[in-house]
Design a protein around this motif. Structure first.
Motif, PDB file in Angstrom:
ATOM      1  N   HIS A   1       8.660  47.319  21.913  1.00  0.00           N
ATOM      2  CA  HIS A   1       9.320  46.447  23.174  1.00  0.00           C
ATOM      3  C   HIS A   1       8.686  44.995  22.769  1.00  0.00           C
ATOM      4  N   CYS A   2       7.820  44.797  22.024  1.00  0.00           N
ATOM      5  CA  CYS A   2       7.266  43.449  21.421  1.00  0.00           C
ATOM      6  C   CYS A   2       8.489  42.944  20.524  1.00  0.00           C
ATOM      7  N   ASP A   3       8.689  43.916  19.439  1.00  0.00           N
ATOM      8  CA  ASP A   3       9.747  43.359  18.487  1.00  0.00           C
ATOM      9  C   ASP A   3      11.119  42.867  19.170  1.00  0.00           C
ATOM     10  N   LEU A   4      11.469  43.915  20.055  1.00  0.00           N
ATOM     11  CA  LEU A   4      12.734  43.596  20.944  1.00  0.00           C
ATOM     12  C   LEU A   4      12.623  42.218  21.535  1.00  0.00           C
ATOM     13  N   MET A   5      11.541  42.171  22.053  1.00  0.00           N
ATOM     14  CA  MET A   5      11.615  40.671  22.919  1.00  0.00           C
ATOM     15  C   MET A   5      11.665  39.407  21.745  1.00  0.00           C
ATOM     16  N   LEU A   6      10.996  39.702  20.700  1.00  0.00           N
ATOM     17  CA  LEU A   6      10.643  38.731  19.694  1.00  0.00           C
ATOM     18  C   LEU A   6      12.168  38.235  19.141  1.00  0.00           C
ATOM     19  N   MET A   7      13.248  39.287  19.171  1.00  0.00           N
ATOM     20  CA  MET A   7      14.267  38.935  18.720  1.00  0.00           C
ATOM     21  C   MET A   7      15.256  38.216  19.622  1.00  0.00           C
ATOM     22  N   ARG A   8      14.567  38.122  20.907  1.00  0.00           N
ATOM     23  CA  ARG A   8      15.351  36.828  21.921  1.00  0.00           C
ATOM     24  C   ARG A   8      14.577  35.681  22.065  1.00  0.00           C
ATOM     25  N   HIS A   9      13.389  35.607  21.344  1.00  0.00           N
ATOM     26  CA  HIS A   9      12.685  34.294  21.239  1.00  0.00           C
ATOM     27  C   HIS A   9      12.490  33.905  20.028  1.00  0.00           C
ATOM     28  N   THR A  10      12.434  32.450  20.000  1.00  0.00           N
ATOM     29  CA  THR A  10      12.265  31.821  18.316  1.00  0.00           C
ATOM     30  C   THR A  10      10.617  31.030  18.803  1.00  0.00           C
ATOM     31  N   PRO A  11      10.115  31.050  17.558  1.00  0.00           N
ATOM     32  CA  PRO A  11       9.010  29.965  17.594  1.00  0.00           C
ATOM     33  C   PRO A  11       9.154  28.901  18.491  1.00  0.00           C
ATOM     34  N   GLY A  12       8.328  28.427  19.297  1.00  0.00           N
ATOM     35  CA  GLY A  12       8.320  27.417  20.146  1.00  0.00           C
ATOM     36  C   GLY A  12       8.550  27.663  21.528  1.00  0.00           C
ATOM     37  N   ASP A  13       9.360  28.894  21.711  1.00  0.00           N
ATOM     38  CA  ASP A  13       9.303  29.216  23.063  1.00  0.00           C
ATOM     39  C   ASP A  13       8.114  29.397  23.824  1.00  0.00           C
TER      40      ASP A  13
END
Length: 603
Positions: A250-262
């Motif tokens: 789930h962390c990987d799936l969430m990281l796909m929707r966020h970019t560094p800086g969010d």
């Protein structure tokens, strides 16, 4: 027994009976030796063979003078100084029947390998053999006056009462439980039997030397306890790996929707980082229970030590000096290089903690041939060729009462919160799962040494390190086709389904093996089967074995929180891939891609 001696008292000839009793071998050459040197006389004037020491039978000596036929009959000097035939008979002379019988009994008891002793009606010890002394823990020169002297104070009255009961009345036998003075924590059975007609002897005592048996019992109990804890640790790690798979996925799936800086990106990364730390803890549990997934390679121990030396220098600090030495002609071993590095690091960190004021950490590799192993007379280590790794320090040492517990899980001497107690148990598990042996040696104030013996890999000359499956690393994980996902854990199935769908696959799901077979028989073409191994109703291997009957070329990817090596022993299925839990979304996508690549080309 017959011996011929000359007038000077030296042996000229002897029969086999005398040679066997006096010299120990029937082919012994004792011609020319002094006959008197083979005999001894006790304080009662009785004659014995010197070799038989205490416990031998008294002998009767018959002298037969040998005179020449030409010698004048009136000359008696020739009978005294000339050759003489000596006959030796096992028959005590000048003794009463009871004493004679007692002497025979004592001699017989002294030769038996069982612990036996005799006591009189008052309980005084008349005789005990060497096996009884060993069983009671007595020194060679130590001789108790009463049987009660052998036991703890609480059992002395019971022993004295038992001896009195068996000494009078009808002949009978029985056992009583006692605790020996030298081993008060180990109950021992003392057998008693009343005897009659042996003079002063009234009670026969028997004590079994159970030191080896007690040692074996402790070892079996320890092994059983370690096995039970290992099964518990493996089960906990398996269940925890399912939870971590869901969290990391789930962390990987969430990281796909966020970019560094969010605003949430760093928090998600922190969750994933802590999950990976938890995964490391489960790997320790699996290592202890010998259920982790290893990637063994044929390697040389000096190469592993060289790879980890720079890390060790940083871990040890400036106060600890690192010394490394390697032997010659070291045989190659087959082990997981990453796990061996973990073994060395764990041992080095423990050595550093044992040297608070600094010291020397020595890492040594050397060859141990089978001949040297036989000379060591080590009961646990089988005779074979080994490559050894010794990690020793100059620290405080390990107390003897702690040395026997150091490999137990969750046992630590560090302060609360400073250690998990899994370091050395992990080392033990890795070494044993790699087919090796580990021994700890220590002396208080003189440091400690850990020696690891890894068997030399016999196919090292023919086999090289396995090449990578793909010469060129493929980063593309997008795919097409239909994937059947069989997983009984809802959270794992959900995250795996989403991860595969994002990679372009069409995903069909099932809760167990039976549902998986129903989906497979539904008529839709399945390109890849991804299944958990352990499931209720029907497990993964059973499902795949039946599925291969109708789909012989179906690629299969097993995923499990248990070790691949352990599972492959029970999975007799060819051409299957394996993905250990916990895994990330990218690892699942790569494993699915590689499993599809095993599919045979279409005709």
């Amino acid at each position: 027994m017959a011996v011929m001696i000359g007038g000077e008292g030296r042996i000229r000839a002897a029969n086999g009976a005398f040679l066997l009793r006096a010299a120990g071998r029937i082919d012994a050459n004792i011609t020319g030796r002094d006959f008197a040197a083979h005999m001894r006389v006790d304080d009662k004037g009785r004659l014995f063979l010197a070799r038989e020491e205490s416990g031998g039978l008294p002998l009767r000596l018959l002298q037969v003078p040998l005179r020449r036929a030409t010698q004048p009959a009136g000359n008696q000097s020739g009978g005294q100084d000339g050759p003489m035939l000596l006959l030796l008979i096992d028959e005590p002379a000048g003794s009463s029947g009871g004493t004679s019988a007692l002497s025979y009994i004592e001699t017989l008891l002294s030769l038996l390998p069982f612990g036996l002793a005799m006591a009189d009606r008052d309980g005084r010890v008349l005789f005990l053999n060497s096996a009884f002394s060993r069983a009671a823990g007595l020194k060679r020169s130590e001789r108790p006056s009463y049987p009660g002297d052998l036991v703890v104070r609480e059992d002395q009255a019971a022993v004295a009462d038992a001896v009195r009961r068996f000494a009078v009345g009808p002949q009978m036998s029985g056992d009583i439980a006692i605790r020996l003075r030298n081993e008060p924590d180990e109950p021992t059975a003392l057998s008693l039997a009343g005897v009659r007609g042996l003079g002063e002897a009234a009670v026969l005592l028997s004590l079994k030397d159970n030191s080896e048996e007690s040692k074996l019992k402790r070892q079996v109990a320890q092994a059983t306890k370690m096995q039970a804890i290992g099964q518990l640790a493996g089960g906990v790690a398996h269940d925890f790996n399912n939870i971590l798979t869901a969290i990391i996925g789930h962390c990987d799936l969430m990281l796909m929707r966020h970019t560094p800086g969010d605003s949430d990106y760093d928090d998600i990364q922190q969750i994933k980082s802590n999950s990976n730390r938890a995964a490391g803890l489960t790997r320790q549990l699996l290592a202890f229970s010998r259920q982790q997934t290893l990637r063994p390679q044929v390697l040389q121990l000096p190469d592993i030590v060289a790879d980890v030396s720079n890390l060790l220098k940083r871990l040890l600090g400036e106060s600890v000096k690192l010394e490394v030495s390697h032997g010659r002609n070291l045989g190659a071993v087959r082990a997981d290089p990453g796990q061996l590095e973990q073994v060395i690091v764990n041992l080095a960190v423990n050595a550093r903690d044992a040297m608070p004021e600094g010291g020397i950490l020595n890492i040594q590799t050397y060859s141990v041939p089978a001949a040297k192993v036989r000379e060591m007379r080590q009961e646990i280590l089988p005779a074979a060729d080994y490559t050894a790794l010794r990690v020793s320090d100059t620290g405080l040492g390990i107390p003897p009462d702690i040395l026997s517990k150091i490999f137990e899980p969750f046992f630590t001497t560090k302060e609360l919160g400073k250690g998990t107690g899994l370091g050395l148990s992990t080392v033990y598990g890795i070494v044993k799962q790699s087919g090796g042996y580990i021994f700890a040696e220590s002396e208080l104030g003189r440091g400690a040494s850990f020696v690891i013996y890894l068997p030399v890999y016999q196919g090292a000359d023919m086999e090289q390190a396995p090449p990578s499956k793909a010469p060129v690393k493929r980063s593309e994980t997008w795919g097409t086709g239909t994937v059947l996902l069989v997983e009984d854990e809802d959270m794992v199935r959900a995250v795996a389904e989403r991860a595969l769908a994002r990679q372009g696959y069409k995903v069909l799901t099932a809760n167990d093996g039976e549902q998986g077979l129903e989906v497979l028989a539904g008529g839709e073409k399945i390109d890849l089967l991804i299944s958990d191994v352990v499931m209720p109703n029907m497990d993964g291997p059973s499902m795949v074995a039946r599925a291969r009957n109708s789909h012989p070329d179906l690629p299969v990817l097993f995923m499990s929180g248990y070790a691949e090596e352990q599972l492959r022993k029970s999975i007799d299925i060819a051409n299957v891939a394996f993905l250990p839990k916990p895994f990330s979304v990218s690892q699942l996508a790569e494993a699915a891609r590689d499993a599809l690549a095993m599919r045979p080309a279409a005709e």
